[in-house]
Design a protein around this motif. Structure first.
Motif, mmCIF file in Angstrom:
data_model
loop_
_atom_site.group_PDB
_atom_site.id
_atom_site.type_symbol
_atom_site.label_atom_id
_atom_site.label_comp_id
_atom_site.label_asym_id
_atom_site.label_seq_id
_atom_site.Cartn_x
_atom_site.Cartn_y
_atom_site.Cartn_z
ATOM 1 N N ARG A 35 0.837 -1.207 0.000
ATOM 2 C CA ARG A 35 0.000 0.000 0.000
ATOM 3 C C ARG A 35 0.867 1.251 0.000
ATOM 4 O O ARG A 35 0.671 2.169 -0.810
ATOM 5 C CB ARG A 35 -0.933 0.004 1.209
ATOM 6 C CG ARG A 35 -1.752 1.297 1.330
ATOM 7 C CD ARG A 35 -2.607 1.300 2.585
ATOM 8 N NE ARG A 35 -3.268 2.590 2.722
ATOM 9 C CZ ARG A 35 -2.721 3.660 3.299
ATOM 10 N NH1 ARG A 35 -1.482 3.588 3.787
ATOM 11 N NH2 ARG A 35 -3.396 4.794 3.372
ATOM 12 N N LEU A 39 1.067 3.737 -3.400
ATOM 13 C CA LEU A 39 0.568 5.107 -3.299
ATOM 14 C C LEU A 39 1.680 6.110 -3.567
ATOM 15 O O LEU A 39 1.451 7.163 -4.176
ATOM 16 C CB LEU A 39 -0.049 5.353 -1.919
ATOM 17 C CG LEU A 39 -1.339 4.578 -1.607
ATOM 18 C CD1 LEU A 39 -1.864 4.957 -0.225
ATOM 19 C CD2 LEU A 39 -2.408 4.826 -2.664
ATOM 20 N N GLN A 72 -2.496 -4.255 -4.665
ATOM 21 C CA GLN A 72 -2.633 -2.841 -4.343
ATOM 22 C C GLN A 72 -2.790 -1.999 -5.602
ATOM 23 O O GLN A 72 -3.537 -1.013 -5.602
ATOM 24 C CB GLN A 72 -1.440 -2.348 -3.521
ATOM 25 C CG GLN A 72 -1.604 -0.940 -2.989
ATOM 26 C CD GLN A 72 -2.766 -0.803 -2.032
ATOM 27 O OE1 GLN A 72 -2.922 -1.602 -1.114
ATOM 28 N NE2 GLN A 72 -3.598 0.214 -2.236
ATOM 29 N N SER A 76 -5.818 0.670 -6.368
ATOM 30 C CA SER A 76 -5.502 2.101 -6.409
ATOM 31 C C SER A 76 -5.482 2.734 -7.797
ATOM 32 O O SER A 76 -5.673 3.951 -7.907
ATOM 33 C CB SER A 76 -4.128 2.347 -5.761
ATOM 34 O OG SER A 76 -4.107 1.895 -4.423
ATOM 35 N N ASP A 255 -7.896 6.437 -0.149
ATOM 36 C CA ASP A 255 -6.531 6.393 -0.668
ATOM 37 C C ASP A 255 -6.438 7.056 -2.045
ATOM 38 O O ASP A 255 -5.354 7.481 -2.459
ATOM 39 C CB ASP A 255 -6.053 4.933 -0.789
ATOM 40 C CG ASP A 255 -5.525 4.380 0.522
ATOM 41 O OD1 ASP A 255 -5.274 5.166 1.455
ATOM 42 O OD2 ASP A 255 -5.354 3.140 0.601
ATOM 43 N N CYS A 256 -7.557 7.141 -2.765
ATOM 44 C CA CYS A 256 -7.565 7.743 -4.108
ATOM 45 C C CYS A 256 -7.891 9.230 -4.088
ATOM 46 O O CYS A 256 -7.881 9.871 -5.151
ATOM 47 C CB CYS A 256 -8.575 7.008 -4.993
ATOM 48 S SG CYS A 256 -8.134 5.298 -5.347
ATOM 49 N N ARG A 297 -13.565 1.501 -9.147
ATOM 50 C CA ARG A 297 -12.656 1.230 -8.030
ATOM 51 C C ARG A 297 -13.346 0.385 -6.976
ATOM 52 O O ARG A 297 -12.802 -0.597 -6.459
ATOM 53 C CB ARG A 297 -12.197 2.557 -7.408
ATOM 54 C CG ARG A 297 -11.172 2.406 -6.276
ATOM 55 C CD ARG A 297 -11.321 3.472 -5.214
ATOM 56 N NE ARG A 297 -12.611 3.430 -4.555
ATOM 57 C CZ ARG A 297 -12.959 2.552 -3.614
ATOM 58 N NH1 ARG A 297 -12.116 1.603 -3.247
ATOM 59 N NH2 ARG A 297 -14.162 2.597 -3.053
#
Length: 379
Positions: A35, A39, A72, A76, A255-256, A297
């Motif tokens: 993760r 990211l 991940q 993402s 997270d996005c 997503r």
């Protein structure tokens, strides 16, 4: 004095669906590393609505750590230029993210590995993938696809990922930032569902029209976001696997947020800093693209987390029920311990028909992203 940010470790609460056993420590550690790495690696990748191009990520190897990276990436790498249907109403799925895995394993062996709960779960049952030249699920509606190859053709433009690169990232990073998560955005996003009737009572027409959400946005900004309850995602309730998955869904969703914020900012034509009004206007104009991306997503996330679409029999029964009976049946399917199912695991086009209520929440959440980011940054 600056308030210390609460960081949490929610991956530890995940358990296997059928056995209710915790995942091995190595798997959990790999999730955190993957993760943080993904990211960071994708922080400068963006595609504005209406543009061409796509992300092509190549993962060179099939170790447990690199398979966690593949997972991940699928959680993402969702971008705003994805087109599900064209102007002639044809399913085209333009500008998909492509995730290529380079492996020397046999097809059956690598597919079995990828379909484990700790990696892609049910995703390959829906997503398009090519394994050593053989295409499966060619008509998938999702915005990501997979390639499994022995070697990558020369000249392919990609983001390449190796085990050594991921390990170097871990060694150079902060252990606290890699192995724990700032869950503030996730907590604020979860509060969207506190609005209830404020959104439920909105009409289905013009679901992407920002004016329809003005009252809900004011309520969210001045009441819901200002709730003084502790900003903590992990609670004793996390002993329930359904609650765990719902909480992590908010983590994966938020997270996005930063990526989408950077993408939307690229659409500002001025040379000076945007005003709040100008920024909100750009978010509003691109609500449809944002909502489509968010649905894609969400579907990928749900499949990875072990959910499945409704079977023909389940869908027939769902559509024969109404009101509270339909809601109860839907809840029963979602909360099933072994094979949970969700009516919304479908194309965005079909979602408009089977569950228009969820369209309103997607549209509202996308409009609320600037407020959530402003709140977190102000802290």
């Amino acid at each position: 004095m600056k308030k210390e940010i609460l960081r949490e470790r929610p991956f530890e609460y995940l358990k296997r669906q059928c056995t209710d056993e915790p995942f091995p420590e190595e798997i959990v550690i790999n999730w955190y590393i993957a993760r943080a790495y993904v990211l960071d690696r994708l922080k400068d990748v963006s595609f504005v609505p209406g543009s061409g191009g796509h992300l092509h990520a190549v993962v060179r190897g099939d170790s447990p750590l690199l398979l966690a990276v593949v997972r991940q990436l699928a959680l993402s790498a969702h971008y705003l230029n994805f087109e599900e249907y064209d102007l002639l109403d044809r399913l085209v799925c333009r500008n998909r993210t492509v995730i290529t895995l380079v492996t020397q394993k046999e097809a059956a062996e690598i597919l079995e590995e990828l379909e484990k709960e700790e990696y892609l779960g049910n995703l390959l049952k829906i997503a398009k993938y090519t394994v050593f030249g053989k295409v499966e699920n060619a008509d998938s509606y999702l915005d990501i696809e997979f390639e499994i190859v022995r070697e990558l053709p020369v000249g392919t433009e990609t983001v390449e990922i190796t085990e050594e690169e991921v390990q170097a990232f871990v060694e150079s990073g902060s252990s606290d930032e890699i192995f724990s998560i700032d869950t503030r955005k996730a907590v604020f996003a979860s509060r969207v569902y506190c609005l209830g009737a404020v959104i439920d009572n909105l009409p289905y027409e013009d679901v992407h029209s920002p004016g329809r959400y003005s009252r809900a946005l004011d309520t969210f900004r001045y009441k819901v976001l200002e709730d003084k309850n502790e900003l903590q995602l992990v609670t004793p309730k996390w002993k329930d696997l359904t609650v765990v998955k719902n909480g992590l869904s908010n983590v994966f969703c938020t997270d996005c947020f930063e990526s989408r914020d950077r993408t939307i900012s690229q659409l500002y034509p001025g040379n000076r800093k945007m005003t709040d009004k100008e920024r909100n206007s750009i978010w509003e104009k691109n609500n449809a693209a944002l909502s489509l991306s968010e649905h894609c997503r969400w579907v990928a996330e749900k499949l990875i987390m072990g959910f499945k679409p409704l079977s023909l029999q389940e869908r027939t029964e769902y559509e024969s029920l109404f009101g509270k009976k339909r809601a109860a049946f839907s809840k029963q399917l979602k909360n099933a311990s072994a094979h949970p199912a969700h009516i919304d695991i479908c194309s965005y086009r079909d979602l408009c028909r089977v569950d228009p209520d969820s369209l309103k929440y997607d549209s509202f959440l996308m409009l609320a992203i600037p407020q959530i980011l402003d709140k977190v940054r102000a802290q």
